[in-house]
Write a protein that holds these residues in place. Structure first.
Motif, PDB file in Angstrom:
ATOM      1  N   PRO A 183      -4.996   3.753  -4.628  1.00 37.46           N
ATOM      2  CA  PRO A 183      -3.930   4.739  -4.474  1.00 37.46           C
ATOM      3  C   PRO A 183      -4.416   6.168  -4.724  1.00 37.46           C
ATOM      4  CG  PRO A 183      -3.155   2.865  -5.751  1.00 37.46           C
ATOM      5  CD  PRO A 183      -4.631   2.685  -5.592  1.00 37.46           C
ATOM      6  N   LEU A 184      -3.884   7.103  -3.940  1.00 39.52           N
ATOM      7  CA  LEU A 184      -4.162   8.515  -4.188  1.00 39.52           C
ATOM      8  C   LEU A 184      -3.560   8.943  -5.518  1.00 39.52           C
ATOM      9  CD1 LEU A 184      -3.493  10.132  -0.679  1.00 39.52           C
ATOM     10  CD2 LEU A 184      -5.705   9.598  -1.720  1.00 39.52           C
ATOM     11  N   LEU A 185      -4.213   9.899  -6.172  1.00 40.14           N
ATOM     12  CA  LEU A 185      -3.763  10.409  -7.464  1.00 40.14           C
ATOM     13  C   LEU A 185      -3.339  11.866  -7.304  1.00 40.14           C
ATOM     14  CD1 LEU A 185      -6.558   8.976  -9.806  1.00 40.14           C
ATOM     15  CD2 LEU A 185      -4.400   7.903  -9.109  1.00 40.14           C
ATOM     16  N   TYR A 186      -2.054  12.140  -7.592  1.00 39.02           N
ATOM     17  CA  TYR A 186      -1.529  13.505  -7.585  1.00 39.02           C
ATOM     18  C   TYR A 186      -1.445  13.962  -9.042  1.00 39.02           C
ATOM     19  CZ  TYR A 186      -0.064  12.841  -2.688  1.00 39.02           C
ATOM     20  OH  TYR A 186      -0.037  12.614  -1.336  1.00 39.02           O
ATOM     21  N   PHE A 187      -1.704  15.237  -9.279  1.00 36.40           N
ATOM     22  CA  PHE A 187      -1.837  15.707 -10.669  1.00 36.40           C
ATOM     23  C   PHE A 187      -1.436  17.167 -10.742  1.00 36.40           C
ATOM     24  CE2 PHE A 187      -3.981  17.418 -14.334  1.00 36.40           C
ATOM     25  CZ  PHE A 187      -4.065  16.389 -15.250  1.00 36.40           C
ATOM     26  N   GLY A 239       0.771  -1.236   0.000  1.00 35.90           N
ATOM     27  CA  GLY A 239       0.000   0.000   0.000  1.00 35.90           C
ATOM     28  C   GLY A 239       0.800   1.282   0.000  1.00 35.90           C
ATOM     29  N   ARG A 240       2.111   1.217   0.061  1.00 32.80           N
ATOM     30  CA  ARG A 240       2.926   2.450   0.110  1.00 32.80           C
ATOM     31  C   ARG A 240       3.155   2.984  -1.308  1.00 32.80           C
ATOM     32  NH1 ARG A 240       7.776   1.228   1.391  1.00 32.80           N
ATOM     33  NH2 ARG A 240       7.555  -1.043   1.541  1.00 32.80           N
ATOM     34  N   LEU A 241       2.051   3.331  -1.971  1.00 28.61           N
ATOM     35  CA  LEU A 241       2.130   3.767  -3.364  1.00 28.61           C
ATOM     36  C   LEU A 241       1.152   4.901  -3.625  1.00 28.61           C
ATOM     37  CD1 LEU A 241       3.195   3.318  -6.281  1.00 28.61           C
ATOM     38  CD2 LEU A 241       1.279   1.732  -6.605  1.00 28.61           C
ATOM     39  N   ILE A 242       1.655   5.960  -4.255  1.00 34.25           N
ATOM     40  CA  ILE A 242       0.860   7.087  -4.753  1.00 34.25           C
ATOM     41  C   ILE A 242       1.178   7.224  -6.239  1.00 34.25           C
ATOM     42  CG2 ILE A 242       0.503   9.585  -4.640  1.00 34.25           C
ATOM     43  CD1 ILE A 242       1.554   9.427  -1.715  1.00 34.25           C
ATOM     44  N   LEU A 243       0.201   7.617  -7.041  1.00 32.47           N
ATOM     45  CA  LEU A 243       0.428   7.842  -8.464  1.00 32.47           C
ATOM     46  C   LEU A 243       0.413   9.327  -8.779  1.00 32.47           C
ATOM     47  CD1 LEU A 243      -1.824   5.072 -10.052  1.00 32.47           C
ATOM     48  CD2 LEU A 243       0.596   4.937  -9.423  1.00 32.47           C
ATOM     49  N   ASN A 244       1.422   9.764  -9.504  1.00 38.51           N
ATOM     50  CA  ASN A 244       1.468  11.123 -10.053  1.00 38.51           C
ATOM     51  C   ASN A 244       1.025  11.018 -11.514  1.00 38.51           C
ATOM     52  OD1 ASN A 244       4.169  13.511 -10.743  1.00 38.51           O
ATOM     53  ND2 ASN A 244       1.973  13.762 -10.830  1.00 38.51           N
ATOM     54  N   HIS A 262     -11.317  14.188 -10.833  1.00 42.42           N
ATOM     55  CA  HIS A 262     -10.894  12.811 -10.595  1.00 42.42           C
ATOM     56  C   HIS A 262      -9.780  12.628  -9.566  1.00 42.42           C
ATOM     57  CE1 HIS A 262     -13.300  11.465 -13.974  1.00 42.42           C
ATOM     58  NE2 HIS A 262     -12.655  12.284 -14.799  1.00 42.42           N
ATOM     59  N   CYS A 263      -8.955  13.641  -9.299  1.00 44.19           N
ATOM     60  CA  CYS A 263      -7.721  13.408  -8.549  1.00 44.19           C
ATOM     61  C   CYS A 263      -7.812  13.912  -7.112  1.00 44.19           C
ATOM     62  CB  CYS A 263      -6.543  14.032  -9.294  1.00 44.19           C
ATOM     63  SG  CYS A 263      -6.289  13.294 -10.939  1.00 44.19           S
ATOM     64  N   ASP A 264      -6.755  13.639  -6.352  1.00 45.52           N
ATOM     65  CA  ASP A 264      -6.775  13.875  -4.909  1.00 45.52           C
ATOM     66  C   ASP A 264      -5.888  15.032  -4.466  1.00 45.52           C
ATOM     67  OD1 ASP A 264      -8.382  11.412  -4.095  1.00 45.52           O
ATOM     68  OD2 ASP A 264      -6.741  10.507  -5.237  1.00 45.52           O
ATOM     69  N   VAL A 265      -4.777  15.242  -5.153  1.00 47.62           N
ATOM     70  CA  VAL A 265      -3.850  16.318  -4.789  1.00 47.62           C
ATOM     71  C   VAL A 265      -3.436  17.048  -6.063  1.00 47.62           C
ATOM     72  CG1 VAL A 265      -1.594  16.893  -3.812  1.00 47.62           C
ATOM     73  CG2 VAL A 265      -2.982  15.105  -2.751  1.00 47.62           C
ATOM     74  N   PHE A 266      -3.616  18.365  -6.067  1.00 48.57           N
ATOM     75  CA  PHE A 266      -3.180  19.177  -7.199  1.00 48.57           C
ATOM     76  C   PHE A 266      -1.782  19.691  -6.918  1.00 48.57           C
ATOM     77  CE2 PHE A 266      -2.764  23.254  -9.466  1.00 48.57           C
ATOM     78  CZ  PHE A 266      -2.958  22.803 -10.768  1.00 48.57           C
ATOM     79  N   LEU A 267      -0.851  19.373  -7.822  1.00 48.33           N
ATOM     80  CA  LEU A 267       0.545  19.778  -7.675  1.00 48.33           C
ATOM     81  C   LEU A 267       0.829  21.028  -8.496  1.00 48.33           C
ATOM     82  CD1 LEU A 267       2.331  16.313  -8.050  1.00 48.33           C
ATOM     83  CD2 LEU A 267       1.952  17.581  -5.927  1.00 48.33           C
TER      84      LEU A 267
END
Length: 388
Positions: free
Chosen positions: A184-188, A118-123, A202-207
């Motif tokens: 997984p959380l989605l960073y974008f 589970g230690r995975l985030i997707l950018n 759709h995503c969780d964190v805006f970069l």
């Protein structure tokens, strides 16, 4: 610069935390001098492995594996190879939508998610595929559909998708994630209205990359409102370089050393290799640099000369630990909850940051805070579910 008290925009994570990530060199560029390719720090498996293990030892929450068609490592392949050697750090893996057939991409992500427990985030990356110049609307549509396919695989019994680009009706068992409550959380990140619409929906964190405080705050406010219009809340992250020393004088002296061998023609050659070198985001980084003083500074400790060489994030914080902490507190006041740092060279600067700054930050993990990583082994086809 915004003066006085800053009103925090509406975000998903109200706790005052700062998820602290470091950067890995899998796409090349680690160096002791900007604009000088460093044969001793090339993007080899051994060097990138060392960066990962050092970042974990130092206490960073995440390690970013970016994506680019340059000499170096493939993010997914590298992450899978080094995953068994880690036990704490979360992998923030950049995925360029459209490169891999979506169901097989989902299967690969599921495999890695299980390896990492589970230690995975997707950018999520929405750029042109290497070697192409694509219609932006096609990219936005494809990106949106790939995200929906991934999320269906993580949360539903079947992938049942009928889009303009992809049409699938498949069982989701082969792609079930280890993570729960949405996968997984989605960073974008993205500057165009089309990209921001995808993130808000759709995503969780805006970069975002560094800009003036006023400009970044306006972006956070806009994106918070976009998400609200979709009935959602999101968090915000900042990708930024850093040079921290005991004193501002030491930090600025090191910045001067870092740029001391810069050659404009050579820097332009290196900079133009990136597929994003003509993107709207990069143009905004260029505009910021044009407002700097003769040494490249804007807003007291924001240094823009890095953008003379790198086409992506082009600025960094340069100062004492107290100055860096003060600036990060202002960013947290705005609503930033995730920070992705890097420095030159990567391992040496990670150690400076871990010694001088990291212990003074409320370092946290957004996947843990948002209940994505289960406390006990979940039931999936790759763990203990009954096979049918």
């Amino acid at each position: 610069m915004i003066e006085g008290k800053i009103e925090t925009v509406t975000i998903r994570t109200p706790e005052r935390v700062a998820e602290i990530s470091w950067f890995n060199d899998i796409i090349g560029g680690d160096t002791a001098y900007l604009g000088v390719l460093d044969n001793d720090r090339r993007s080899s498996y051994e060097h990138c492995r060392e960066i990962t293990l050092e970042a974990e030892k130092l206490g960073f929450s995440n390690i970013l594996y970016p994506s680019a068609y340059t000499v170096g490592q493939d993010g997914l392949a590298f992450a899978a190879s080094v995953a068994p050697e880690t036990n704490k750090i979360t992998f923030l893996l950049a995925v360029r939508t459209g490169e891999v057939h979506p169901p097989m991409l989902a299967r690969a992500i599921s495999s890695l998610d299980h390896m990492l427990k589970g230690r995975l985030i997707l950018n999520i990356i929405n750029s042109d595929l290497p070697g192409t110049r694509e219609d932006p609307n096609l990219r936005y549509q494809r990106c949106s559909e790939v995200i929906q396919i991934l999320q269906q695989g993580w949360t539903q019994d079947r992938i049942s998708h009928k889009g303009e680009i992809y049409q699938f009706d498949l069982p989701s068992d082969p792609v079930k994630s280890y993570q729960q409550n949405g996968g997984p959380l989605l960073y974008f990140g993205g500057t165009s209205p089309g990209s921001r619409a995808v993130c808000a929906k759709h995503c969780d964190v805006f970069l975002t990359w560094p800009e003036s405080e006023e400009s970044m705050y306006a972006t956070l406010k806009e994106m918070s409102e976009r998400a609200a219009a979709e009935g959602r809340t999101i968090d915000f992250g900042l990708r930024i370089h850093v040079i921290v020393r005991e004193t501002q004088e030491e930090a600025r002296a090191y910045a001067k050393k870092l740029i001391s061998k810069f050659d404009e023609k050579r820097g332009l050659e290196i900079r133009s290799r990136g597929e994003d070198s003509r993107s709207l985001g990069v143009l905004k980084q260029d505009e910021l640099r044009e407002t700097s003083d003769e040494e490249g500074y804007v807003e007291d400790i924001l240094w823009t000369d890095i953008g003379k060489v790198f086409s992506g994030c082009g600025s960094g914080l340069v100062g004492s630990a107290d100055q860096i902490i003060e600036k990060l507190n202002r960013y947290m006041d705005m609503g930033f909850r995730s920070f992705i740092f890097s420095g030159f060279p990567l391992i040496e600067e990670a150690n400076y940051f871990a010694k001088l700054v990291l212990p003074r930050l409320p370092n946290a993990s957004l996947p843990y805070l948002q209940g994505r990583i289960p406390q006990e082994t979940p039931t999936t086809p790759l763990t203990n579910a009954e096979l049918v």
